[in-house]
Design an enzyme around this catalytic site. Structure first.
Site, PDB file in Angstrom:
ATOM      1  N   LYS A   1       0.853  -1.194   0.000  1.00 20.53           N
ATOM      2  CA  LYS A   1       0.000   0.000   0.000  1.00 20.53           C
ATOM      3  C   LYS A   1       0.880   1.232   0.000  1.00 20.53           C
ATOM      4  CE  LYS A   1      -3.730   2.334   2.517  1.00 20.53           C
ATOM      5  NZ  LYS A   1      -4.688   2.246   3.649  1.00 20.53           N
TER       6      LYS A   1
ATOM      7  N   ASP B   1     -12.916   5.740  10.756  1.00 20.69           N
ATOM      8  CA  ASP B   1     -13.412   5.621   9.373  1.00 20.69           C
ATOM      9  C   ASP B   1     -14.008   4.222   9.198  1.00 20.69           C
ATOM     10  OD1 ASP B   1     -13.968   6.598   6.874  1.00 20.69           O
ATOM     11  OD2 ASP B   1     -11.978   6.202   6.055  1.00 20.69           O
TER      12      ASP B   1
END
Length: 390
Positions: A122, A227
């Site tokens: 990532k 989130d």
């Protein structure tokens, strides 16, 4: 953003010396003058100038003209190469495969790790689409200049790796963290699908309960995801959830902890009602169901990503003023976050690039400032820099 690692095999140690010199000089310069690059790279016979030209052609750095001077700037493609080189030297990333995800803040690839095992890489890329309203700050956040998105991306990756590591060690359902360098995080490849792609589940009530229990369990351990929604929850074949994406995570002692906790709960309630037609009158409430029993937030700070780092990242994202009483902490955070395995390149004239530790900081050794083998200099902030004489 495209990640093309093919040119890595053709790049020399001298190329990486110059690339790292630009990275280091970016601490104090938005646009790095060529003379400073040559000074830091310490290549003989005009080698640095040739390397600069090659790096521009490969689009690893960009030439820019500011109001005061003409110079060069490190861009994400060059930062990708610095991180990939370090990760490949550690054996964490041996080859790069297909891109499997793209978001407003990151790119995700399948890569081959140690023993050709498939893992996930990532790359954090803040500033591409997100946080466009951040106040213009640069050169240690002077208000008249632009922010360093690369530095913010590095902080974001450090944070995600630190939280993922401590959660994994305490048996939370998260991917296994493998390595981190600069703006890159390497983690386990999980065989699962994002919740947002699932239209039907066998027992929505059980999944709803599992997710709410996870929110409460995080809070009891001193953490709030921040989130927690269908984009950051993976569902395995057996129906069990996996939590991902941690750059927004905060401590339950955060001033806005109740807001973030309630937002996480509301995201799940709204999604289940809209997607599965499931609605429950039972849901956790901050303060009643979130009494802190463990201090994982403290353990995260001890692991390397400190509260100062957290404050720095949040304030940069929110665009608030970070000058004044936090100037000293800001300086120390920048020094820690911008240090890396490869920065020793400019003080090591023997092998070009050296690998030191975990990439989140460089070791500091006691040294004699009168040692004739070293030059001791001061940067613009008054920090002492030790540089080995060729």
């Amino acid at each position: 953003m495209k990640l093309d690692p093919k040119a890595l095999r053709y790049m020399s140690n001298e190329d990486f010396r110059v690339l790292t010199a630009i990275e280091v000089a970016s601490r104090n310069h938005d646009v790095v003058p060529e003379a400073l690059i040559i000074q830091l790279a310490q290549l003989r016979g005009g080698g640095a100038t040739k390397c600069i030209g090659d790096l521009v052609k490969r689009k690893l750095i960009a030439s820019e003209k500011s109001q005061k001077n003409y110079g060069y700037k490190l861009i994400y493609s060059g930062y990708d190469y610095l991180a990939l080189r370090t990760l490949s030297k550690r054996g964490s990333v041996m080859s790069v495969g297909n891109q499997i995800g793209v978001g407003k803040e990151s790119d995700i690839f399948v890569v081959a790790g140690e023993n050709d095992e498939e893992v996930v890489l990532k790359l954090h890329r803040l500033g591409r689409l997100s946080f466009r309203n951040v106040k213009q700050k640069r050169d240690y956040f002077k208000q008249s200049q632009s922010p360093s998105w690369i530095y913010m991306s590095r902080l974001s990756a450090m944070k995600e790796y630190a939280f993922m590591k401590v959660l994994y060690e305490h048996s939370f359902p998260v991917p296994k963290p493998i390595d981190q360098n600069r703006h890159c995080v390497v983690m386990e490849l999980v065989d699962a699908f994002p919740l947002r792609q699932i239209d039907k589940v066998g027992n929505p009530g059980k999944l709803y309960s599992d997710l709410m229990d996870m929110i409460v369990r995080l809070a009891k351990h001193g953490l709030i995801h921040g989130d927690f929604n269908e984009f950051n929850i993976l569902i395995k074949e057996d129906g069990s959830p996996i939590l991902i994406d941690f750059p927004q995570m905060v401590s339950t002692s955060h001033p806005n902890a109740e807001f973030y906790f309630n937002r996480d709960v509301d995201c799940i309630r709204i999604f289940f009602k809209r997607r599965f037609g499931y609605e429950s009158a039972l849901y956790p409430k901050f303060g009643l169901d979130s009494n802190k029993e463990f201090d994982l937030d403290v353990q995260v700070a001890a692991s390397g990503f400190t509260k100062k780092d957290q404050m720095q990242l949040e304030k940069m994202m929110e665009g608030t003023d970070i000058q004044g009483e936090n100037d000293d902490s800001t300086e120390s955070v920048l020094q820690q976050a911008l240090s890396s395995d490869d920065e020793s390149i400019i003080s090591d004239s023997q092998d070009g690039l050296s690998d030191q530790g975990d990439g989140t900081g460089s070791e500091e050794e006691d040294f004699d400032e009168t040692d004739p083998d070293y030059i001791v200099e001061k940067d613009r902030l008054g920090n002492t820099i030790r540089r080995k004489v060729d």
